[in-house]
Design a protein around this motif. Structure first.
Motif, PDB file in Angstrom:
ATOM      1  N   LEU A   1       0.813  -1.206   0.000  1.00 17.36           N
ATOM      2  CA  LEU A   1       0.000   0.000   0.000  1.00 17.36           C
ATOM      3  C   LEU A   1       0.850   1.261   0.000  1.00 17.36           C
ATOM      4  O   LEU A   1       0.535   2.241  -0.681  1.00 17.36           O
ATOM      5  CB  LEU A   1      -0.932  -0.010   1.226  1.00 17.36           C
ATOM      6  CG  LEU A   1      -1.639   1.297   1.573  1.00 17.36           C
ATOM      7  CD1 LEU A   1      -2.539   1.738   0.426  1.00 17.36           C
ATOM      8  CD2 LEU A   1      -2.433   1.148   2.862  1.00 17.36           C
ATOM      9  N   PHE A   2       1.946   1.261   0.761  1.00 18.42           N
ATOM     10  CA  PHE A   2       2.772   2.467   0.861  1.00 18.42           C
ATOM     11  C   PHE A   2       3.933   2.455  -0.127  1.00 18.42           C
ATOM     12  O   PHE A   2       4.635   3.456  -0.264  1.00 18.42           O
ATOM     13  CB  PHE A   2       3.290   2.627   2.297  1.00 18.42           C
ATOM     14  CG  PHE A   2       2.191   2.802   3.294  1.00 18.42           C
ATOM     15  CD1 PHE A   2       1.581   4.032   3.458  1.00 18.42           C
ATOM     16  CD2 PHE A   2       1.730   1.730   4.041  1.00 18.42           C
ATOM     17  CE1 PHE A   2       0.541   4.201   4.366  1.00 18.42           C
ATOM     18  CE2 PHE A   2       0.703   1.877   4.947  1.00 18.42           C
ATOM     19  CZ  PHE A   2       0.096   3.114   5.117  1.00 18.42           C
ATOM     20  N   ASN A   3       4.152   1.329  -0.781  1.00 24.11           N
ATOM     21  CA  ASN A   3       5.173   1.277  -1.826  1.00 24.11           C
ATOM     22  C   ASN A   3       4.551   1.662  -3.163  1.00 24.11           C
ATOM     23  O   ASN A   3       4.892   1.161  -4.219  1.00 24.11           O
ATOM     24  CB  ASN A   3       5.819  -0.105  -1.892  1.00 24.11           C
ATOM     25  CG  ASN A   3       7.172  -0.069  -2.561  1.00 24.11           C
ATOM     26  OD1 ASN A   3       7.381  -0.667  -3.606  1.00 24.11           O
ATOM     27  ND2 ASN A   3       8.110   0.656  -1.970  1.00 24.11           N
ATOM     28  N   THR A   4       3.586   2.551  -3.052  1.00 25.72           N
ATOM     29  CA  THR A   4       2.939   3.143  -4.218  1.00 25.72           C
ATOM     30  C   THR A   4       3.599   4.486  -4.510  1.00 25.72           C
ATOM     31  O   THR A   4       4.333   5.026  -3.683  1.00 25.72           O
ATOM     32  CB  THR A   4       1.440   3.355  -3.942  1.00 25.72           C
ATOM     33  OG1 THR A   4       1.297   4.090  -2.712  1.00 25.72           O
ATOM     34  CG2 THR A   4       0.714   2.031  -3.797  1.00 25.72           C
ATOM     35  N   GLN A   5       3.334   5.027  -5.658  1.00 24.29           N
ATOM     36  CA  GLN A   5       3.791   6.372  -5.978  1.00 24.29           C
ATOM     37  C   GLN A   5       2.640   7.348  -5.767  1.00 24.29           C
ATOM     38  O   GLN A   5       1.503   7.052  -6.125  1.00 24.29           O
ATOM     39  CB  GLN A   5       4.244   6.463  -7.434  1.00 24.29           C
ATOM     40  CG  GLN A   5       5.467   5.644  -7.759  1.00 24.29           C
ATOM     41  CD  GLN A   5       5.818   5.698  -9.234  1.00 24.29           C
ATOM     42  OE1 GLN A   5       5.873   4.675  -9.884  1.00 24.29           O
ATOM     43  NE2 GLN A   5       6.060   6.876  -9.761  1.00 24.29           N
ATOM     44  N   VAL A   6       2.951   8.493  -5.200  1.00 26.14           N
ATOM     45  CA  VAL A   6       1.992   9.594  -5.156  1.00 26.14           C
ATOM     46  C   VAL A   6       2.529  10.667  -6.095  1.00 26.14           C
ATOM     47  O   VAL A   6       3.642  11.160  -5.901  1.00 26.14           O
ATOM     48  CB  VAL A   6       1.817  10.151  -3.738  1.00 26.14           C
ATOM     49  CG1 VAL A   6       0.747  11.242  -3.733  1.00 26.14           C
ATOM     50  CG2 VAL A   6       1.438   9.045  -2.754  1.00 26.14           C
ATOM     51  N   ILE A   7       1.774  10.986  -7.120  1.00 25.53           N
ATOM     52  CA  ILE A   7       2.238  11.936  -8.132  1.00 25.53           C
ATOM     53  C   ILE A   7       1.253  13.096  -8.260  1.00 25.53           C
ATOM     54  O   ILE A   7       0.074  12.957  -7.921  1.00 25.53           O
ATOM     55  CB  ILE A   7       2.417  11.256  -9.514  1.00 25.53           C
ATOM     56  CG1 ILE A   7       1.074  10.718 -10.043  1.00 25.53           C
ATOM     57  CG2 ILE A   7       3.451  10.133  -9.428  1.00 25.53           C
ATOM     58  CD1 ILE A   7       1.137  10.216 -11.472  1.00 25.53           C
TER      59      ILE A   7
ATOM     60  N   ILE B   1      -0.269   5.707  -7.667  1.00 25.94           N
ATOM     61  CA  ILE B   1       0.065   4.654  -8.627  1.00 25.94           C
ATOM     62  C   ILE B   1       0.311   3.386  -7.811  1.00 25.94           C
ATOM     63  O   ILE B   1       1.302   3.279  -7.092  1.00 25.94           O
ATOM     64  CB  ILE B   1       1.315   5.018  -9.445  1.00 25.94           C
ATOM     65  CG1 ILE B   1       1.143   6.393 -10.110  1.00 25.94           C
ATOM     66  CG2 ILE B   1       1.623   3.933 -10.467  1.00 25.94           C
ATOM     67  CD1 ILE B   1      -0.035   6.499 -11.054  1.00 25.94           C
ATOM     68  N   ALA B   2      -0.625   2.436  -7.901  1.00 24.82           N
ATOM     69  CA  ALA B   2      -0.614   1.275  -7.009  1.00 24.82           C
ATOM     70  C   ALA B   2      -0.510  -0.023  -7.792  1.00 24.82           C
ATOM     71  O   ALA B   2      -0.973  -0.114  -8.934  1.00 24.82           O
ATOM     72  CB  ALA B   2      -1.895   1.262  -6.166  1.00 24.82           C
TER      73      ALA B   2
ATOM     74  N   LYS C   1      -6.880  12.361  -5.275  1.00 27.46           N
ATOM     75  CA  LYS C   1      -8.218  12.227  -5.850  1.00 27.46           C
ATOM     76  C   LYS C   1      -8.345  11.077  -6.849  1.00 27.46           C
ATOM     77  O   LYS C   1      -9.454  10.782  -7.313  1.00 27.46           O
ATOM     78  CB  LYS C   1      -8.620  13.537  -6.557  1.00 27.46           C
ATOM     79  CG  LYS C   1      -8.725  14.734  -5.614  1.00 27.46           C
ATOM     80  CD  LYS C   1      -9.744  14.488  -4.502  1.00 27.46           C
ATOM     81  CE  LYS C   1      -9.827  15.639  -3.522  1.00 27.46           C
ATOM     82  NZ  LYS C   1     -10.681  15.305  -2.355  1.00 27.46           N
ATOM     83  N   GLN C   2      -7.243  10.431  -7.193  1.00 24.21           N
ATOM     84  CA  GLN C   2      -7.302   9.353  -8.176  1.00 24.21           C
ATOM     85  C   GLN C   2      -6.424   8.182  -7.726  1.00 24.21           C
ATOM     86  O   GLN C   2      -5.391   8.392  -7.083  1.00 24.21           O
ATOM     87  CB  GLN C   2      -6.819   9.821  -9.562  1.00 24.21           C
ATOM     88  CG  GLN C   2      -7.634  10.947 -10.176  1.00 24.21           C
ATOM     89  CD  GLN C   2      -7.112  11.338 -11.546  1.00 24.21           C
ATOM     90  OE1 GLN C   2      -6.604  10.505 -12.308  1.00 24.21           O
ATOM     91  NE2 GLN C   2      -7.220  12.611 -11.877  1.00 24.21           N
ATOM     92  N   ILE C   3      -6.851   6.971  -8.098  1.00 25.61           N
ATOM     93  CA  ILE C   3      -6.055   5.767  -7.881  1.00 25.61           C
ATOM     94  C   ILE C   3      -5.889   5.067  -9.230  1.00 25.61           C
ATOM     95  O   ILE C   3      -6.875   4.844  -9.937  1.00 25.61           O
ATOM     96  CB  ILE C   3      -6.725   4.787  -6.888  1.00 25.61           C
ATOM     97  CG1 ILE C   3      -7.197   5.512  -5.614  1.00 25.61           C
ATOM     98  CG2 ILE C   3      -5.774   3.642  -6.562  1.00 25.61           C
ATOM     99  CD1 ILE C   3      -6.093   6.082  -4.763  1.00 25.61           C
ATOM    100  N   HIS C   4      -4.667   4.752  -9.604  1.00 24.68           N
ATOM    101  CA  HIS C   4      -4.401   4.019 -10.848  1.00 24.68           C
ATOM    102  C   HIS C   4      -3.666   2.730 -10.490  1.00 24.68           C
ATOM    103  O   HIS C   4      -2.638   2.765  -9.808  1.00 24.68           O
ATOM    104  CB  HIS C   4      -3.536   4.851 -11.805  1.00 24.68           C
ATOM    105  CG  HIS C   4      -4.185   6.120 -12.261  1.00 24.68           C
ATOM    106  ND1 HIS C   4      -4.975   6.197 -13.379  1.00 24.68           N
ATOM    107  CD2 HIS C   4      -4.172   7.371 -11.730  1.00 24.68           C
ATOM    108  CE1 HIS C   4      -5.408   7.428 -13.538  1.00 24.68           C
ATOM    109  NE2 HIS C   4      -4.937   8.171 -12.540  1.00 24.68           N
TER     110      HIS C   4
END
Length: 447
Positions: A309-315, A325-326, A351-354
């Motif tokens: 969950l936290f090894n995602t990117q927040v862009i 980016i998950a 506001k978005q999840i990809h």
């Protein structure tokens, strides 16, 4: 002047394999000795790069290391031709051979720590390759990493490169996986958050008992000095030893940040509230700092590790909204997917999840955030970057064709002893340096 954050993702190397080399990395250990697919892994990584490029991000490519590393095998006493060296290592020290075949440089979050020009005393972007001393297979990377970074960011007017820290556990440095920059805008001075696992010179301080704390406070302080960072714009936070012992081997497995957002788990840090207060104070009042804490009752540490969950990117997208980016593993988890869906409705910039499929990387212990190195820069600095490493429709097509031409579909542990794999890898990398205009960054090109 326009400022933005670029992502430079690591290309998966031709020897991508599951050797289970990383003690403390639960996913890596649980998939040890399974067969891997270098071709599929490389294509998954390229697809993620292209997707971010299509979202309007500046996206670059970072070349892999030469593997197997026969030069290290020779240093360890194996003699003869390259084929004989590999054959002897396979028979006499198979664990060592597996280590020198590791394609772990694909996780470029560990490649280096980078400070943008807005934060540094000389107004240049600073790079320090991570020494990665805690793991033998990763400690082989920093010299070549430094050469590749210098070939990508080669203009001395804008970029400053440092030698990696001393090769000793006291200065264990895991790079940007333990570093987050928070700012009101990419072009403004920010707060650089360095996260460490232990104090190298004070054994009385908290430390994990089961798994190693790879990154030291002393390494964080050294990099901050090298980069010319002001004490008033740096915060040092210690990882919670208990979560390290649960498999949180880097901070980016339990926390991630972007601009004015820090997204973290309730159990991420030691002395959490005091350090978050310091972070808030040093961040200032230019914009609201969003501290998004995920409670253990919402998502457990175990589920966060399993799904990354936290090894995602927040862009930050062109419209100013932020997106996560998950990996698809987050989508497949009821707890995590419902949390992320609810997060987009809250009063935060996210506001978005990809979701993207990077299973080949996930199975070896690295999610989307492991695959990328972040570089905040100006438009002028972007123009000073080696333009051949920046993603485009043409480069995406060229690199996919390059992978199809050179990569094996399957690699097992037994395949690592095949001398032909070294020849295939060198042929591929020699061609790649021409595609990316890197020059002779590999040792085999200089012999």
């Amino acid at each position: 002047m326009k400022f933005f954050e670029a992502n430079f993702d690591g290309l998966v190397g031709p020897t991508h394999n599951y050797a289970g080399l990383s003690i403390g990395n639960v996913a890596s250990l649980s998939n040890a000795k399974n067969s891997s697919s270098p071709r599929q892994a490389a294509k998954q990584g390229l697809s993620k790069m292209k997707a971010l490029h299509d979202l309007g991000m500046v996206q670059g490519v970072l070349a892999p290391q030469e593997r197997p590393d026969v030069y290290t095998l020779r240093r360890l006493g194996f003699t003869g031709s390259d084929a004989q060296v590999i054959e002897k290592a396979a028979k006499q020290a198979p664990a060592v051979l597996r280590a020198v075949c590791s394609a772990s440089s694909m996780w470029t979050a560990n490649a280096a720590t980078i400070s943008p020009s807005a934060d540094t005393i000389d107004g240049k972007v600073h790079f320090t390759p991570a020494n990665l001393t805690n793991k033998f297979h990763r400690s082989l990377e920093p010299v070549t990493t430094g050469k590749i970074l210098q070939a990508m960011f080669r203009n001395p007017e804008h970029f400053a490169h440092h030698t990696h820290l001393p090769d000793n556990d006291h200065f264990g440095d895991e790079g940007a996986a333990n570093h987050t920059r928070l700012c009101s805008a990419y072009g403004k001075r920010g707060v650089e958050l360095f996260v460490f696992g232990r104090y190298a010179f004070d054994s009385s301080k908290p430390a994990p008992k089961r798994f190693p704390a790879r990154h030291t406070l002393e390494a964080c302080e050294a990099v901050a000095r090298l980069h010319g960072l002001s004490d008033e714009h740096v915060v040092y936070m210690q990882q919670n030893p208990d979560v390290i012992d649960q498999g949180v081997f880097h901070n980016d497995v339990i926390a991630v940040g972007n601009q004015n957002v820090l997204f973290y788990h309730q159990q991420a840090f030691v002395d959490s509230q005091a350090k978050l207060n310091e972070l808030q104070r040093k961040f200032g009042n230019d914009s609201e700092l969003h501290l998004i804490e995920v409670l253990n009752s919402e998502v457990s540490v175990a589920e966060a590790i399993k799904t990354y969950l936290f090894n995602t990117q927040v862009i930050t997208l062109a419209n100013g909204e932020m997106a996560i980016i998950a990996p698809t593993e987050c989508q497949d988890s009821a707890a995590v997917s419902s949390y992320l869906a609810a997060l987009t409705e809250r009063n935060t910039p996210i506001k978005q999840i990809h979701y993207y499929d990077v299973k080949q990387s996930m199975q070896n212990g690295g999610g989307p955030a492991c695959l990328r190195l972040r570089v905040a820069m100006s438009e002028q600095e972007k123009q000073a970057v080696n333009q051949n490493v920046l993603m485009s429709d043409m480069l995406f097509t060229t690199l996919n064709q390059w992978v199809d031409k050179h990569y094996r579909d399957q690699v097992s542990e037994a395949d690592l002893a095949d001398p032909q794999l070294l020849l295939e890898s060198r042929t591929a990398l020699d061609e790649l340096t021409q595609i990316l205009d890197l020059g002779s960054v590999y040792q085999f090109q200089q012999v």
